[in-house]
Design a protein around this motif. Structure first.
Motif, PDB file in Angstrom:
ATOM      1  N   UNK A  87      -2.362 -11.321 127.206  1.00 50.59           N
ATOM      2  CA  UNK A  87      -1.007 -11.706 126.786  1.00 50.59           C
ATOM      3  C   UNK A  87      -0.054 -11.720 127.965  1.00 50.59           C
ATOM      4  N   UNK A  88      -0.148 -10.660 128.778  1.00 51.08           N
ATOM      5  CA  UNK A  88       0.783 -10.540 129.906  1.00 51.08           C
ATOM      6  C   UNK A  88       0.481 -11.597 130.971  1.00 51.08           C
ATOM      7  N   UNK A  90       1.499 -15.109 129.819  1.00 50.17           N
ATOM      8  CA  UNK A  90       2.953 -15.345 129.848  1.00 50.17           C
ATOM      9  C   UNK A  90       3.420 -15.647 131.270  1.00 50.17           C
ATOM     10  N   UNK A  91       2.852 -14.953 132.246  1.00 50.15           N
ATOM     11  CA  UNK A  91       3.254 -15.206 133.637  1.00 50.15           C
ATOM     12  C   UNK A  91       2.786 -16.596 134.066  1.00 50.15           C
ATOM     13  N   UNK A 138       2.439  -9.019 139.207  1.00 44.82           N
ATOM     14  CA  UNK A 138       2.049  -8.313 137.986  1.00 44.82           C
ATOM     15  C   UNK A 138       1.120  -9.183 137.137  1.00 44.82           C
ATOM     16  N   UNK A 139       1.412 -10.474 137.109  1.00 44.90           N
ATOM     17  CA  UNK A 139       0.548 -11.401 136.366  1.00 44.90           C
ATOM     18  C   UNK A 139      -0.860 -11.407 136.945  1.00 44.90           C
ATOM     19  N   UNK A 149      -2.576  -8.243 136.013  1.00 43.80           N
ATOM     20  CA  UNK A 149      -2.994  -8.312 134.604  1.00 43.80           C
ATOM     21  C   UNK A 149      -4.246  -9.178 134.471  1.00 43.80           C
ATOM     22  N   UNK A 153       1.072  -1.826 132.487  1.00 44.03           N
ATOM     23  CA  UNK A 153      -0.291  -1.971 133.012  1.00 44.03           C
ATOM     24  C   UNK A 153      -0.998  -0.618 132.975  1.00 44.03           C
ATOM     25  N   UNK A 155       5.584  -7.273 124.469  1.00 44.02           N
ATOM     26  CA  UNK A 155       4.450  -8.201 124.413  1.00 44.02           C
ATOM     27  C   UNK A 155       4.335  -9.059 125.672  1.00 44.02           C
ATOM     28  N   UNK A 156       5.362  -8.999 126.484  1.00 44.04           N
ATOM     29  CA  UNK A 156       5.305  -9.683 127.779  1.00 44.04           C
ATOM     30  C   UNK A 156       5.875  -8.735 128.818  1.00 44.04           C
ATOM     31  N   UNK A 157       5.639  -9.039 130.078  1.00 45.11           N
ATOM     32  CA  UNK A 157       6.221  -8.207 131.120  1.00 45.11           C
ATOM     33  C   UNK A 157       7.739  -8.259 131.020  1.00 45.11           C
ATOM     34  N   UNK A 195      10.419 -11.208 132.435  1.00 41.99           N
ATOM     35  CA  UNK A 195       9.789 -12.518 132.619  1.00 41.99           C
ATOM     36  C   UNK A 195      10.676 -13.588 131.985  1.00 41.99           C
ATOM     37  N   UNK A 196      10.718 -14.743 132.637  1.00 38.81           N
ATOM     38  CA  UNK A 196      11.537 -15.811 132.056  1.00 38.81           C
ATOM     39  C   UNK A 196      10.757 -16.457 130.930  1.00 38.81           C
ATOM     40  N   UNK A 221       8.924 -19.033 128.563  1.00 41.29           N
ATOM     41  CA  UNK A 221       8.331 -20.321 128.905  1.00 41.29           C
ATOM     42  C   UNK A 221       9.208 -21.481 128.433  1.00 41.29           C
TER      43      UNK A 221
END
Lengths: 473, 363
Positions: free
Chosen positions: A212-213, A216-217, A230-231, A234, A415, B217-219, B222-223, B225
Motif C-alpha cells: 500500500x505504501x 502510493x509513492x 520511504x517508498x 517499503x 515501516x 494507509x499511506x505515508x 505524501x501528495x 495521486x
C-alpha cells in the motif's frame, strides 16, 4: 488459488489428509492429480502446455541418454531447449518483441501493421520451463540419469508447492525424493508448520501492507526525495517479504509432506556486495543462470573483458526473465554493472595487509550492509517503476529533492511497526547463522512469536490481500 | 533425542496460555480502569445494517467508556427512552441530522438535543419531548428515508432539520459525471459474518482491529495521486449535489406538510461560514479544496433559505446567532459541550419566541 486464500487451505487439508493415508506410489499419483488441479484452477487451458513440456522433456531426456553419438544427443537437447524457449518466448515475450520491432520500423519512417495477439501469460511458466530445461541439459552433461517413470517426472515438473513461483528445483535433488519413501516426522511437521506460518506472516502482514505504501509513492507525482526513499524502503520490504514468504510457505508445505525444497533466500539484505547479494537472493535462479548461462558463455575463464560482458549478458537475461519490459532489462543490466564494478574493485584494490581491530571491522561490515542495501533499493526503483520518465523523476528527487520534515519520524514508525519483527528475527538468524533458530529456542519464546505472527496474519491480513509478485514472472 | 510430539504439544499449550492470559489481562485492565471495549469499535457495537438507510443505531446498545458514554434506547435512538405512541398532551419534536446533532464525541447529556430537552423540562408550562433521531454520518437522503419509513409513526408535531455537512461530503461522489458512483450511502455497514461475531467476543481482536485502523494507509505527507479524470469537486459536481440536497429537504417538508407536521430548517453552526484562522484550519476535515468547501457550505445555507421562502417554513441560521469558533465547535461542525448548550438555548428561545410551539402540550 493463492497460498494466502481459504480455498487453498481447504484444498491442502483435503490433499494432506489423503496423502497421509497412502503409500509412496499412491502419494505421488495423488500429488500429481492435486498439482494439475492446482494449476488448472488458475487457467485449465494451460494444462496442455505443462503436459506438452513434460512429455517433450521426458522423451528427450531418455533419447539423449540412449543416443550413441554426440550429434544425436545434441539434436534431442536442441529439441528440448528450443521447445521450452519457444513456449516461453511466445507466451512471455511475443508482444514485447513485436512492439519493439514495430517501434523500430516506425522510427525509420514506415508504418507497419504487425500481428498483435492478446496473449495471457501462463502462471509459473518461467519457473517450470527452467526446471525442465535443466533436466535435459544435466542429462546431456552426464550429470543426471533420466527417470523412466513419467509420473515421477511429471510430479517433478508440477509439484504444486513450487509450481507457480519456485524454487527452481533441479531434478538431481528433487527426483530422488519422489522416488524414495518419505517419512512424515513430528520434527518436520513442526519445522514445516513454522515455515508456513513465517511465510504467511511475511506475505500477509509485511508484504501486503508495505505494498500500500509503496504503491502510493509510485502513484504520486513529483514526490520529495524523502518520500521516494520511504517508498523504496517499503518496496524493498514488500518484494522480499512477498517472494521469500511464498518460498517459505512452499518449503513448509513440502516439508509437511516429507519433501525438502531448495533454499531460495538467505538473508539477502545482509549482503555487503552484489556478489554476496546474488548468493543470498533468489538463489535457485542465480545458480541456474550461473550453471546454464554464465559458465557456458565462458564465465571468468576468457579474460577480464569477457567476464564483465558475460556478467552483463547473464544479468540482462535475468532481468528479462522477470518480465517482458525494458525496466526489467534495465534492472538486470544495473545488476550486471554493479557486479562488474565489484569484481573490478575486488581484483584491483589491494586489501590492507594488517588486521583491523575487531570493533572497527564489525562497524565497517555494518556500514557495507547499509550502503549496499541502498544500492539494492536503487535497483528496486528500476524494477518497480512504470516508465523511464518515472525512473528519471524519482532519481532526480532522490538526488536533489531532500528536505527533512516531521513526517520522517512518523513514516519511520510505520515501516518499523510492520518490519521490526522480521528485522529482529533476521538479525538473530544472521548472528547465529541459522535460518530456523526460532525452533531451537524455548517453547515460551516460540509460542509468543507464533502468536505474534498469527495476530499479524489474522488482524492485519484482511486489510489487503494481494497476489504474489513473482506469479507474474 | 528430542521428543518433538511433546515439543509440539508444549508449544500449542503455551500459545493457548498466552492467548488466554492476554485476553484476561485486557479484560481486567478494562474493568479496573472503567474502559469499554465498545469504544474501540463503535461501528460494530452501536450500529446495525438497515434495509432503508444502510445502517442505523442498534437498540439497547451502549458504550460506557472512560472518555465516552453513549446509550441507545430500546427504539434505536440516542437519548432517553420514549414510547412509539406519543403520550397524551405531549408536544413531540423530532431532530433529523447526522453526527452534528447526534453528538459525535460527546457524552450522553452533552448533545444539544439533550440540552434542549433539559431546557424544555425546566419549563413546566409546556410538556415537550425532544426525540433525537440523528445518526452519525446521515445525509439528507437517509434522514428523508428514515422520516418517511419510521419517524412518522412517532406522530411528531415539529421536525427540526439539522442537515448539510454530510451531504457536502457526498456531493463529489454522487454526480452524474462520475457515473453516480455512490448513492449517498457511503458509510453503509454490512452485516457482520458469524466468524466476525465470534471474534468480537475477544478484546484482543477488537483492539487489534482498532490498531489496524489507526495506522495511516499511506505515508504521512505524501501528495495524493492525481485524479484519473476530473477533480472530485468541480462546480458541476457541487451544483448537482446541491440540487439533490434541496430535493431531499423539499421532500421532507412535503411529507411533513402532508401529515400536518411543522418543519423548521436550521443552518448548522459551521466554522467555514466565516473566514478561517490558521488554528482553525487544522481542525477542518477538508473533503475538497478550501474554496470549494466554503462555496458548498454557502450553497447549503442558500438552499435552505430558498426552501424556507418558497415552502413557507421557518429557517434559523445558527451562524447568525452564535459566533462559530473553537470554543463552541471542536472541529468544522461538531459542537463542544459549551456549543451544545449555546445551540440548545438559542433554539429553545427561537422555538418559544416564534410561536412554533403553540398548542405545545395540548395536542
Amino acid at each position: 488459488m493463492l497460498f494466502n486464500s481459504w480455498e487453498f487451505w481447504i484444498f491442502f487439508a483435503a490433499v494432506y489428509g489423503l496423502y497421509l493415508l497412502l503409500d509412496r506410489r499412491g502419494q505421488n499419483i495423488l500429488l500429481l492429480i492435486a498439482s494439475y488441479f492446482f494449476y488448472g484452477s488458475w487457467n485449465y487451458k494451460f494444462l496442455g502446455l505443462i503436459l506438452a513440456s513434460t512429455i517433450i522433456d521426458y522423451y528427450c531426456g531418455i533419447r539423449i541418454n540412449e543416443a550413441a553419438d554426440l550429434k544425436k544427443r545434441k539434436v534431442f537437447l536442441a529439441i528440448s531447449v528450443c521447445s521450452n524457449l519457444a513456449i516461453l518466448g511466445f507466451f512471455k515475450y511475443y508482444s514485447f518483441f513485436v512492439d519493439g520491432i514495430e517501434k523500430l520500423i516506425r522510427a525509420s519512417g514506415y508504418d507497419p501493421s504487425l500481428m498483435h495477439l492478446n496473449i495471457v501469460l501462463p502462471v509459473g511458466i518461467s519457473f517450470y520451463t527452467f526446471q525442465t530445461m535443466s533436466y535435459t541439459i544435466d542429462i546431456y552433461r552426464n550429470k543426471l540419469q533420466p527417470t523412466r517413470n513419467i509420473l515421477n517426472y511429471a510430479l517433478f515438473v508440477a509439484f504444486f508447492p513450487k509450481l507457480v513461483a519456485g524454487p527452481i528445483e533441479r531434478a538431481r535433488t528433487f527426483l530422488p525424493q519422489i522416488e524414495e519413501k518419505r517419512i512424515v516426522r513430528a520434527d518436520r511437521l513442526l519445522s514445516g508448520g513454522y515455515l508456513v506460518l513465517w511465510g504467511l506472516f511475511k506475505k500477509v502482514f509485511i508484504a501486503d501492507n508495505m505494498m500500500r505504501y509503496a504503491d502510493a509513492v509510485f502513484a504520486g507525482k513529483n514526490e520529495p526525495g524523502l518520500q521516494v526513499l520511504f517508498g523504496l524502503y517499503a518496496f524493498a520490504f514488500q518484494i522480499y517479504a512477498d517472494f521469500s514468504g511464498y518460498t517459505d510457505i512452499a518449503r513448509g508445505l513440502a516439508r509437511l509432506m516429507g519433501f525438502e525444497l531448495s533454499m531460495n533466500f538467505n538473508l539477502p539484505y545482509f549482503a555487503r556486495n552484489p556478489r554476496e547479494f546474488w548468493q543470498r537472493w533468489h538463489i535457485t535462479l542465480s545458480t541456474w543462470l550461473k550453471d546454464y548461462v554464465y559458465i557456458p558463455l565462458g564465465g571468468n575463464r576468457r579474460g577480464r573483458f569477457r567476464t564483465y560482458l558475460n556478467l552483463l549478458i547473464t544479468m540482462a537475461l535475468c532481468g528479462l526473465w522477470h518480465g517482458a519490459a525494458w525496466h526489467f532489462v534495465l534492472w538486470g543490466v544495473y545488476q550486471g554493472v554493479i557486479l562488474s564494478i565489484h569484481r573490478f574493485i575486488d581484483l584491483n584494490v589491494r586489501h590492507p595487509q594488517f588486521k583491523l581491530p575487531r570493533a572497527f571491522g564489525a562497524a565497517l561490515n555494518i556500514l557495507k550492509v547499509i550502503v549496499f542495501f541502498h544500492v539494492t533499493c536503487l535497483g528496486w526503483l528500476l524494477f518497480r517503476a512504470d516508465s523511464l520518465n518515472q525512473i528519471f523523476a524519482m532519481t532526480r528527487s532522490l538526488a536533489l529533492g531532500f528536505s527533512l520534515t516531521y513526517s520522517v519520524f512518523q513514516n519511520t514508525l510505520i515501516i518499523a511497526f510492520f518490519t521490526w519483527f522480521l528485522m529482529l528475527m533476521q538479525l538473530i538468524q544472521y548472528k547465529k547463522n541459522n535460518l530456523e533458530i526460532l525452533l531451537e529456542s524455548n517453547c515460551g519464546l516460540q509460542a509468543m512469536s507464533y502468536m505474534y505472527m498469527l495476530f499479524g496474519v489474522f488482524i492485519f491480513g484482511a486489510a489487503a490481500t494481494g497476489n504474489f509478485i513473482y506469479f507474474q514472472f | 533425542m528430542k521428543d518433538y510430539r511433546k515439543e509440539v504439544a508444549r508449544i500449542v499449550v503455551s500459545c493457548l496460555l498466552i492467548l488466554l492470559m492476554a485476553e484476561a489481562g485486557l479484560r481486567i485492565f478494562f474493568f479496573l480502569t472503567n474502559r469499554d471495549i465498545g469504544a474501540f469499535d463503535p461501528g460494530y457495537f452501536l450500529y446495525r445494517p438497515d434495509i432503508f438507510t444502510g445502517y442505523s443505531l442498534a437498540p439497547n446498545s451502549k458504550i460506557n467508556h472512560i472518555t465516552l458514554k453513549t446509550k441507545i434506547n430500546s427504539l434505536g435512538y440516542r437519548g432517553r427512552e420514549f414510547t412509539a405512541k406519543k403520550p397524551d398532551g405531549t408536544y413531540r419534536i423530532i431532530i433529523l441530522g447526522g453526527s452534528e446533532s447526534y453528538g459525535h464525541g460527546l457524552n450522553d447529556g452533552e448533545t444539544w438535543p439533550d440540552r434542549l430537552q433539559i431546557l424544555f423540562d425546566a419549563d413546566k408550562s409546556n410538556k415537550v419531548e425532544v426525540l433525537n433521531t440523528s445518526v452519525d454520518g446521515f445525509s439528507s437522503f437517509q434522514a428523508l428515508t428514515s422520516f418517511a419509513t419510521r419517524l412518522l409513526d412517532f406522530d411528531p408535531d415539529l421536525v427540526l432539520c439539522y442537515l448539510g455537512w454530510n451531504d457536502i461530503k457526498y456531493w463529489p461522489l454522487i454526480s452524474p459525471s462520475r457515473g453516480f458512483a455512490d448513492t449517498g450511502l457511503a458509510e453503509r455497514k454490512d452485516s457482520p459474518s458469524n466468524i466476525d461475531r465470534w471474534l468480537h467476543y475477544s478484546y484482543l481482536y477488537i483492539l487489534g482491529r482498532a490498531l489496524r485502523n489507526k495506522i495511516p494507509r499511506e505515508f504521512v505527507g505524501i501528495s495524493p495521486p492525481a485524479p484519473a479524470s476530473q477533480p472530485p469537486d468541480t462546480d458541476s459536481d457541487l451544483e448537482y449535489g446541491r440540487r439533490v440536497f434541496e430535493r431531499n429537504i423539499r421532500s421532507i417538508v412535503a411529507i411533513a406538510k402532508a401529515n400536518h407536521i411543522r418543519v423548521c430548517l436550521i443552518n448548522q453552526l459551521n466554522l467555514l461560514s466565516r473566514p478561517l484562522q490558521d488554528q482553525e484550519k487544522s481542525r477542518i476535515y477538508f473533503i475538497m479544496k478550501e474554496d470549494k468547501l466554503v462555496k458548498a457550505v454557502r450553497q447549503v445555507r442558500v438552499s435552505l433559505e430558498r426552501i424556507s421562502e418558497e415552502e413557507d417554513v421557518p429557517f434559523v441560521d445558527l451562524n447568525a446567532l452564535i459566533t462559530p469558533d473553537l470554543t463552541v465547535l471542536s472541529d468544522h461542525v461538531h459542537a463542544t459541550p459549551k456549543g451544545s448548550s449555546e445551540i440548545a438555548r438559542k433554539l429553545h428561545d427561537y422555538l418559544i419566541g416564534s410561536g412554533l410551539l403553540i398548542n405545545a402540550g395540548k395536542s
